[in-house]
Design an enzyme around this catalytic site. Structure first.
Site, PDB file in Angstrom:
ATOM      1  N   HIS A  60     -16.445  50.968  12.267  1.00  0.00           N
ATOM      2  CA  HIS A  60     -16.719  49.866  13.198  1.00  0.00           C
ATOM      3  C   HIS A  60     -16.872  50.338  14.648  1.00  0.00           C
ATOM      4  O   HIS A  60     -17.918  50.109  15.261  1.00  0.00           O
ATOM      5  CB  HIS A  60     -15.656  48.774  13.049  1.00  0.00           C
ATOM      6  CG  HIS A  60     -15.677  47.729  14.105  1.00  0.00           C
ATOM      7  ND1 HIS A  60     -16.745  46.873  14.295  1.00  0.00           N
ATOM      8  CD2 HIS A  60     -14.775  47.404  15.060  1.00  0.00           C
ATOM      9  CE1 HIS A  60     -16.488  46.067  15.318  1.00  0.00           C
ATOM     10  NE2 HIS A  60     -15.299  46.364  15.800  1.00  0.00           N
ATOM     11  N   HIS A  85     -12.460  50.594  21.753  1.00  0.00           N
ATOM     12  CA  HIS A  85     -12.266  49.200  22.148  1.00  0.00           C
ATOM     13  C   HIS A  85     -11.161  48.486  21.383  1.00  0.00           C
ATOM     14  O   HIS A  85     -10.607  47.513  21.860  1.00  0.00           O
ATOM     15  CB  HIS A  85     -13.582  48.412  22.065  1.00  0.00           C
ATOM     16  CG  HIS A  85     -13.972  47.965  20.685  1.00  0.00           C
ATOM     17  ND1 HIS A  85     -14.719  48.728  19.844  1.00  0.00           N
ATOM     18  CD2 HIS A  85     -13.707  46.829  20.007  1.00  0.00           C
ATOM     19  CE1 HIS A  85     -14.917  48.092  18.702  1.00  0.00           C
ATOM     20  NE2 HIS A  85     -14.298  46.926  18.767  1.00  0.00           N
ATOM     21  N   GLU A  89      -5.300  47.324  21.161  1.00  0.00           N
ATOM     22  CA  GLU A  89      -4.878  46.110  20.491  1.00  0.00           C
ATOM     23  C   GLU A  89      -4.264  46.387  19.117  1.00  0.00           C
ATOM     24  O   GLU A  89      -3.274  45.771  18.742  1.00  0.00           O
ATOM     25  CB  GLU A  89      -6.087  45.186  20.330  1.00  0.00           C
ATOM     26  CG  GLU A  89      -5.673  43.775  20.023  1.00  0.00           C
ATOM     27  CD  GLU A  89      -6.837  42.965  19.513  1.00  0.00           C
ATOM     28  OE1 GLU A  89      -7.989  43.379  19.698  1.00  0.00           O
ATOM     29  OE2 GLU A  89      -6.579  41.910  18.925  1.00  0.00           O
ATOM     30  N   ASP A  90      -4.857  47.303  18.383  1.00  0.00           N
ATOM     31  CA  ASP A  90      -4.469  47.452  16.975  1.00  0.00           C
ATOM     32  C   ASP A  90      -3.601  48.663  16.665  1.00  0.00           C
ATOM     33  O   ASP A  90      -3.126  48.806  15.543  1.00  0.00           O
ATOM     34  CB  ASP A  90      -5.731  47.547  16.089  1.00  0.00           C
ATOM     35  CG  ASP A  90      -6.553  46.273  16.158  1.00  0.00           C
ATOM     36  OD1 ASP A  90      -5.993  45.238  16.540  1.00  0.00           O
ATOM     37  OD2 ASP A  90      -7.755  46.328  15.835  1.00  0.00           O
ATOM     38  N   ASP A 150     -19.713  44.522  20.032  1.00  0.00           N
ATOM     39  CA  ASP A 150     -18.645  44.312  19.058  1.00  0.00           C
ATOM     40  C   ASP A 150     -18.973  43.081  18.210  1.00  0.00           C
ATOM     41  O   ASP A 150     -18.926  43.095  16.987  1.00  0.00           O
ATOM     42  CB  ASP A 150     -17.335  44.127  19.839  1.00  0.00           C
ATOM     43  CG  ASP A 150     -16.129  43.958  18.935  1.00  0.00           C
ATOM     44  OD1 ASP A 150     -16.131  44.526  17.835  1.00  0.00           O
ATOM     45  OD2 ASP A 150     -15.188  43.252  19.344  1.00  0.00           O
ATOM     46  N   ASP A 270     -46.811  29.060  12.002  1.00  0.00           N
ATOM     47  CA  ASP A 270     -47.822  29.977  12.521  1.00  0.00           C
ATOM     48  C   ASP A 270     -47.615  30.276  14.004  1.00  0.00           C
ATOM     49  O   ASP A 270     -48.473  30.820  14.668  1.00  0.00           O
ATOM     50  CB  ASP A 270     -49.223  29.422  12.284  1.00  0.00           C
ATOM     51  CG  ASP A 270     -49.350  27.987  12.746  1.00  0.00           C
ATOM     52  OD1 ASP A 270     -48.356  27.470  13.293  1.00  0.00           O
ATOM     53  OD2 ASP A 270     -50.411  27.391  12.569  1.00  0.00           O
TER      54      ASP A 270
HETATM   55 MN    MN Z   1     -13.963  45.289  17.297  1.00  0.00          MN
END
Ligand code: MN
Length: 736
Positions: A60, A85, A89-90, A150, A270
């Site tokens: 990702h 990024h 956070e993770d 993202d 069209d």
């Molecule tokens: Mn992300």
């Protein structure tokens, strides 16, 4: 297991190499070392994580970095931040770690990105999150650009999400990210976001349009070839290198055209644009564009009202191009876009593409206007008094708005959203000029405050020291800036009056032996049914509420035990609906309260979604309902999955509204009503027909059993004659 890891590692290295390849043009010496460091940090910290698809998580961030480099044209700093990024956070990595390893700039951008995503899972209204996001964005535009990358990657891989998650993310994307991409001039990304969003909010319709577009492709291409042929011959003579291509409109733009203009696929399929891209030297590009314009309009007659010159005055997001619409073979209008290679890069990739063409003088001007725009956003967000939802709506409106340009008396160019008034113009010059604005002179003539600015107007603002903003102004100003400033000023004024009211109320309370406490005030607020303390004091201060007549003893003592009936019961009801579960509408064994939304009148067979209202009941909307999409994107946590019971409740009828348009002819109304009531035995709740200059519009409210029933009826009606068009429509406006 081991084999799998090996091949995964190989794939990771592969993806990383591709990233390096696509970012080559923007790199300077030493950049690879920094990118590699970011890659390794991301790789290590995400090593135990997997995506919902089962793939290693690191795919990702690499993909996001690649979009940033390849599709927007961002440089090394952004690539580093895109790779990292999600780490703060993770994972265990902290902002300080990033600051230490990379620097302040990188840490700030990642901080911004973390703040945006960190708030999504909480139950705070989405609008508040967007506000935070915009605040962060205003500090460094790269935050929002990376966020868009993202989001784009998440949309591209959305099939692995749950249905509910898909709906939420897709609505949010259509509601705010696509307009943002549009405003930043990232047209390619905007288009893809819109298409993907439609794919998940209305899967059946999307697939249908896609299929129909494919089926008509050859026919379209043949037409394009015949259109281009004579143009090519003359372009060769001009001696400029060029590329000419025809592009069909996106699925989403076809869809919105069908909706907004009430057209069938056959009427819009069209539509396409012809684009001529010239390989010109910067100093020749304008002249070359106009030469090509004159060649094309020499072959095909132009519609004089459809000339758009964004090469003399670029849009404020930097877009430069020359557009005209000409009458092509077989009596068909064709839009032609003429631009240089440089302009094309900016049009597709937006803001960042400017950096590739730094040497060009126009670039300076365009990035200045983008800076101005960001400065304006910052100002609006920081000064904003209105609630977050109002703000979001206003902000969005400004994102999509078309622009007009006008001049000050000294010849300074101002760009404003289309529909802006002379008062907006005044506020754009300066807050004080707006607040004191009496009227304006446009091209020498006196006009009112509500005068709508036209392209090319020269506007002189007239002010008076005695003037001050009033409530009526809000009804005609267009720009967020003017609205916010007026609201702020009205609120300041209200506060001043309220503080007088507060003084006299607290004096009166003290004299009667009561204290000015929150508890007592709440009782008064409830008793007089006003919004809040401020409102109460304002009413007393302004004399709307006569303080002599307030019977403090009666209100503050006797209402003690008043209990609002029903409040407790409501809460248990909410719980029973259990938001994580799917609601099956019409299944008698499941006990819950629902209502069908009046805005879109869903009937069995429609794709639907439930939405928990403030009152705790569930409202069922069609998934394509504008209100529902609005709500879903703002309050994702209140969405509840819903579908119709397999056995539709055959005894029940549902209301649907259809609109019939066509050419007025004798006996038409009776033919329509005949089909409805006699042939199909459908119950009509109301019917109205209006005719105008030989055409007519009819609105019919009907009771039908399900979608199939309705469609059958609609096809019967459109069979009356070839000019009749039948559409299902939404009638009322519903806010919750
Ligand atoms: Mn992300």
């Amino acid at each position: 297991m081991k084999n799998e890891n090996l091949s995964e590692n190989k794939e990771i290295v592969n993806k990383y190499r591709q990233l390096l390849r696509v970012s080559k043009w923007s790199r300077e010496k030493g950049d690879v070392i920094i990118i590699r460091k970011a890659f390794e940090m991301a790789m290590e910290s995400h090593s135990q994580m997997r995506r919902k698809s089962g793939e290693p998580y690191i795919y990702h961030p690499i993909a996001v970095a690649r979009i940033a480099a390849e599709e927007i044209g961002l440089g090394t700093t952004s690539i580093v931040c895109a790779l990292l990024h999600d780490v703060v956070e993770d994972t265990d990595v902290t902002l300080d770690d990033i600051r230490e390893e990379f620097g302040d700039k990188e840490a700030n951008i990642i901080d911004g990105l973390t703040k945006i995503s960190g708030v999504y899972d909480t139950h705070s209204p989405q609008a508040e999150n967007f506000r935070k996001m915009l605040l962060t964005m205003a500090n460094d535009v790269r935050v929002i650009l990376i966020k868009l990358c993202d989001r784009l990657h998440n949309m591209r891989t959305l099939e692995h999400m749950s249905d509910k998650g898909q709906l939420k993310i897709a609505s949010e994307t259509n509601f705010i990210y696509a307009p943002l991409a549009h405003r930043l001039g990232l047209y390619a990304i905007k288009t893809e976001l819109e298409d993907l969003s439609l794919k998940y909010t209305q899967p059946a319709l999307y697939q249908d349009l896609k299929h129909q577009l494919n089926a008509t492709k050859e026919q379209r291409n043949r037409y394009i070839r015949s259109f281009i042929k004579p143009i090519k011959v003359e372009l060769e003579e001009l001696g400029v290198n060029y590329e000419i291509k025809g592009r069909p409109k996106s699925i989403y733009s076809i869809y919105s055209k069908m909706i907004s203009k009430k057209l069938e696929f056959e009427d819009v399929y069209d539509l396409f644009a012809i684009r001529v891209i010239l390989d010109s030297e910067p100093e020749d590009e304008k002249m070359d564009c106009w030469n090509v314009y004159s060649i094309i309009t020499g072959i095909f007659k132009p519609n004089p009202e459809r000339l758009r010159d964004w090469i003399s005055i670029p849009k404020s997001n930097g877009y430069e191009s020359l557009h005209t619409t000409v009458m092509g073979p077989k009596g068909q209008w064709v839009e032609v876009q003429i631009r240089s290679k440089r302009m094309d890069a900016i049009a597709e990739k937006g803001y960042a593409a400017h950096w590739k063409y730094k040497q060009h003088k126009n670039t300076q001007e365009s990035s200045n206007s983008l800076d101005n725009w960001l400065k304006q956003i910052r100002e609006i967000i920081e000064n904003q008094e209105s609630n977050a939802l109002d703000f979001l709506d206003e902000f969005k409106m400004n994102l999509y708005a078309k622009e007009v340009f006008a001049f000050t008396p000294k010849g300074l160019l101002k760009k404003l959203p289309k529909g802006s008034t002379s008062l907006d113009f005044a506020f754009d010059i300066h807050t004080e000029v707006g607040a004191k604005c009496l009227g304006a002179k446009v091209n020498g003539k006196l006009v009112p405050l509500s005068y709508e600015i036209q392209n090319g107007d020269q506007v002189e603002i007239l002010t008076s020291a005695k003037q001050k903003p009033n409530k009526d102004w809000l009804s005609f100003v267009k720009t967020s800036k003017a609205k916010n400033k007026i609201k702020q000023s009205l609120k300041d004024e209200k506060r001043a009056v309220a503080s007088i009211g507060k003084e006299s109320l607290s004096r009166k309370m003290k004299n009667s032996g009561f204290e000015y406490t929150t508890q007592n005030l709440n009782k008064l607020v409830r008793f007089f049914d006003v919004d809040d303390e401020l409102e109460l004091n304002y009413k007393i201060g302004s004399g709307t509420l006569d303080k002599e007549k307030i019977k403090l003893h009666d209100i503050l003592i006797e209402t003690k035990s008043v209990h609002k009936p029903g409040t407790d019961r409501r809460e248990t009801k909410t719980e029973k609906t259990n938001p994580s579960k799917e609601l099956i509408i019409g299944d008698a064994s499941i006990n819950f309260d629902y209502v069908l939304a009046a805005c879109c009148n869903p009937i069995p067979g429609d794709q639907v979604v439930g939405f928990i209202t403030v009152g705790g009941e569930v409202k069922i909307h069609q998934t394509n309902c504008k209100n529902a999409q609005n709500l879903m994107s703002k309050y994702g946590y209140r969405i509840i999955k819903a579908r119709w019971a397999d056995q539709a409740i055959s005894t029940e009828y549902f209301e649907a509204t259809i609109e019939i348009t066509g050419i007025d002819s004798l006996g038409l109304v009776s033919k329509v009503t005949d089909i409805i009531s006699k042939q199909l035995k459908v119950n009509m709740k109301s019917i109205s027909f209006e005719s105008l200059d030989g055409t007519f519009v009819g609105k019919l409210k009907l009771n039908v059993s399900d979608k199939h029933h309705l469609e059958q009826l609609m096809s019967e009606l459109s069979g009356i004659d070839q000019y009749i068009k039948v559409n299902r429509v939404a009638l009322e406006h519903d806010t919750n």
